[in-house]
Write a protein that holds these residues in place. Structure first.
Motif, PDB file in Angstrom:
ATOM      1  N   ASN A   1     -12.222   6.349  -2.803  1.00 17.99           N
ATOM      2  CA  ASN A   1     -11.273   5.952  -1.758  1.00 17.99           C
ATOM      3  C   ASN A   1     -10.009   6.810  -1.775  1.00 17.99           C
ATOM      4  OD1 ASN A   1     -12.846   3.984  -0.612  1.00 17.99           O
ATOM      5  ND2 ASN A   1     -11.909   2.283  -1.713  1.00 17.99           N
ATOM      6  N   ILE A   2      -9.553   7.179  -2.965  1.00 15.49           N
ATOM      7  CA  ILE A   2      -8.308   7.945  -3.040  1.00 15.49           C
ATOM      8  C   ILE A   2      -8.546   9.420  -2.679  1.00 15.49           C
ATOM      9  CG2 ILE A   2      -6.407   8.653  -4.560  1.00 15.49           C
ATOM     10  CD1 ILE A   2      -6.503   5.604  -3.593  1.00 15.49           C
ATOM     11  N   ILE A   3      -9.666   9.984  -3.129  1.00 11.50           N
ATOM     12  CA  ILE A   3      -9.985  11.365  -2.731  1.00 11.50           C
ATOM     13  C   ILE A   3     -10.166  11.445  -1.212  1.00 11.50           C
ATOM     14  CG2 ILE A   3     -11.741  13.204  -2.856  1.00 11.50           C
ATOM     15  CD1 ILE A   3     -12.123  12.474  -5.806  1.00 11.50           C
ATOM     16  N   GLY A   4     -10.889  10.475  -0.650  1.00 13.85           N
ATOM     17  CA  GLY A   4     -11.102  10.440   0.805  1.00 13.85           C
ATOM     18  C   GLY A   4      -9.793  10.291   1.564  1.00 13.85           C
ATOM     19  N   SER A   5      -8.866   9.493   1.039  1.00  9.96           N
ATOM     20  CA  SER A   5      -7.569   9.301   1.680  1.00  9.96           C
ATOM     21  C   SER A   5      -6.774  10.604   1.675  1.00  9.96           C
ATOM     22  CB  SER A   5      -6.759   8.219   0.946  1.00  9.96           C
ATOM     23  OG  SER A   5      -7.413   6.974   1.041  1.00  9.96           O
TER      24      SER A   5
ATOM     25  N   PHE B   1      -1.748   4.273  -4.953  1.00 10.85           N
ATOM     26  CA  PHE B   1      -2.397   5.566  -4.765  1.00 10.85           C
ATOM     27  C   PHE B   1      -2.825   5.811  -3.321  1.00 10.85           C
ATOM     28  CE2 PHE B   1      -2.145   5.827  -9.281  1.00 10.85           C
ATOM     29  CZ  PHE B   1      -2.101   7.194  -9.537  1.00 10.85           C
ATOM     30  N   ALA B   2      -3.024   4.741  -2.560  1.00 12.40           N
ATOM     31  CA  ALA B   2      -3.283   4.910  -1.124  1.00 12.40           C
ATOM     32  C   ALA B   2      -2.097   5.638  -0.501  1.00 12.40           C
ATOM     33  CB  ALA B   2      -3.495   3.543  -0.460  1.00 12.40           C
ATOM     34  N   ILE B   3      -0.883   5.195  -0.840  1.00  9.01           N
ATOM     35  CA  ILE B   3       0.332   5.790  -0.287  1.00  9.01           C
ATOM     36  C   ILE B   3       0.572   7.181  -0.876  1.00  9.01           C
ATOM     37  CG2 ILE B   3       2.853   5.473  -0.053  1.00  9.01           C
ATOM     38  CD1 ILE B   3       0.873   3.496   1.492  1.00  9.01           C
ATOM     39  N   LEU B   4       0.425   7.277  -2.218  1.00 15.55           N
ATOM     40  CA  LEU B   4       0.673   8.563  -2.888  1.00 15.55           C
ATOM     41  C   LEU B   4      -0.292   9.646  -2.405  1.00 15.55           C
ATOM     42  CD1 LEU B   4       1.455   7.569  -6.597  1.00 15.55           C
ATOM     43  CD2 LEU B   4       3.041   8.446  -4.864  1.00 15.55           C
ATOM     44  N   SER B   5      -1.542   9.266  -2.134  1.00 15.38           N
ATOM     45  CA  SER B   5      -2.534  10.268  -1.717  1.00 15.38           C
ATOM     46  C   SER B   5      -2.134  10.909  -0.389  1.00 15.38           C
ATOM     47  CB  SER B   5      -3.927   9.642  -1.609  1.00 15.38           C
ATOM     48  OG  SER B   5      -3.935   8.632  -0.614  1.00 15.38           O
ATOM     49  N   ILE B   6      -1.638  10.111   0.544  1.00 17.26           N
ATOM     50  CA  ILE B   6      -1.225  10.657   1.842  1.00 17.26           C
ATOM     51  C   ILE B   6       0.085  11.448   1.680  1.00 17.26           C
ATOM     52  CG2 ILE B   6      -0.692  10.153   4.267  1.00 17.26           C
ATOM     53  CD1 ILE B   6      -3.517   9.320   3.548  1.00 17.26           C
TER      54      ILE B   6
END
Lengths: 128, 118
Positions: A41-45, A107-112
């Motif tokens: 999910n984090i790589i995809g984000s 990490f959802a936020i950090l990834s973007i």
């Protein structure tokens, strides 16, 4: 902006979805659980972030954006398996559940944010 | 027996297209990302319902991994949440995060409860 009844867009989304689902399936065959769902999910984000910031600055073919962003990355990442595994861990340990949820949102936020930073660095370098 | 790869692939095609059409219909209704919330809730509910009620490799590959895995999405959730923060809509950011968590994990619980009745 969203031509969601255009058959060409629908075909691109569908075939992107096939690739995303198969890659996720292959990865889950190797390892399935809290960690593997988090990683995918984090790589995809992050990759979606790169694509969307490229789009925002006008560098992306609209069919490519639909194929990769909505089809491939949309299907590679999954909220249902995330929610399902979160529920299972919730019934076992409130502490692990809480840590898992906090890390996922963080990490959802950090990834973007990271994707935006990387994109801005690359575009400033003039290579785009 | 149909190949699991074929089942996951066909399920992934259907799930992605359904998500695209449904979120496309909902996206202009609100500046809050309601489309992603909707598909994630529906998908989480059905994943729990099928997982807890049907023990079949066909359902596992076609529905659970292929269709529902692709119908729901995390990457768009991340992007839309970040955009709310970036635009300074901090309250909507928290509403988005909390409703996605509550409705989707709650949806799993609901699916589990209904599966137990079947």
């Amino acid at each position: 902006m969203f031509h969601h009844t255009d058959i060409k867009n629908i075909a691109y989304v569908g075939f992107g979805g096939v690739l995303g689902a198969l890659l996720r399936y292959g990865f889950f065959e190797l390892t399935y659980g809290l960690v593997s769902i988090f990683i995918i999910n984090i790589i995809g984000s992050f990759l979606l972030g790169i694509l969307m910031y490229s789009t925002e600055f006008g560098y992306v073919n609209p069919y490519f954006r639909v194929f990769v962003g909505i089809g491939f990355l949309g299907s590679l990442t999954t909220f249902s398996h995330f929610a399902f595994q979160s529920y299972i861990v919730f019934t076992h340990s409130l502490a692990i559940f809480t840590i898992y949820i906090v890390l996922n949102i963080l990490f959802a936020i950090l990834s973007i944010h990271f994707a935006k930073t990387v994109f801005l660095l690359i575009s400033k370098g003039g290579s785009v | 027996m149909i190949s699991p790869i074929l089942l996951v692939g066909i399920g992934g095609f259907i799930g992605a297209v359904l998500r695209y059409i449904l979120t496309g219909m909902l996206i202009h209704k609100s500046f809050f990302p309601i489309g992603t919330l909707f598909v994630n809730f529906i998908g989480s509910f059905f994943l729990a319902l099928t997982t807890f009620s049907i023990d079949s490799d066909f359902v596992l590959h076609f529905i659970n991994i292929g269709l529902l895995g692709s119908f729901t999405t995390y990457s768009t959730f991340s992007y839309e949440s970040f955009k709310l923060l970036e635009n300074g809509q901090v309250r909507y950011f928290w509403i988005n995060v909390i409703t996605n968590l509550l409705l989707c994990i709650g949806g799993v619980f609901l699916g589990y409860m209904i599966a137990n009745l079947l």
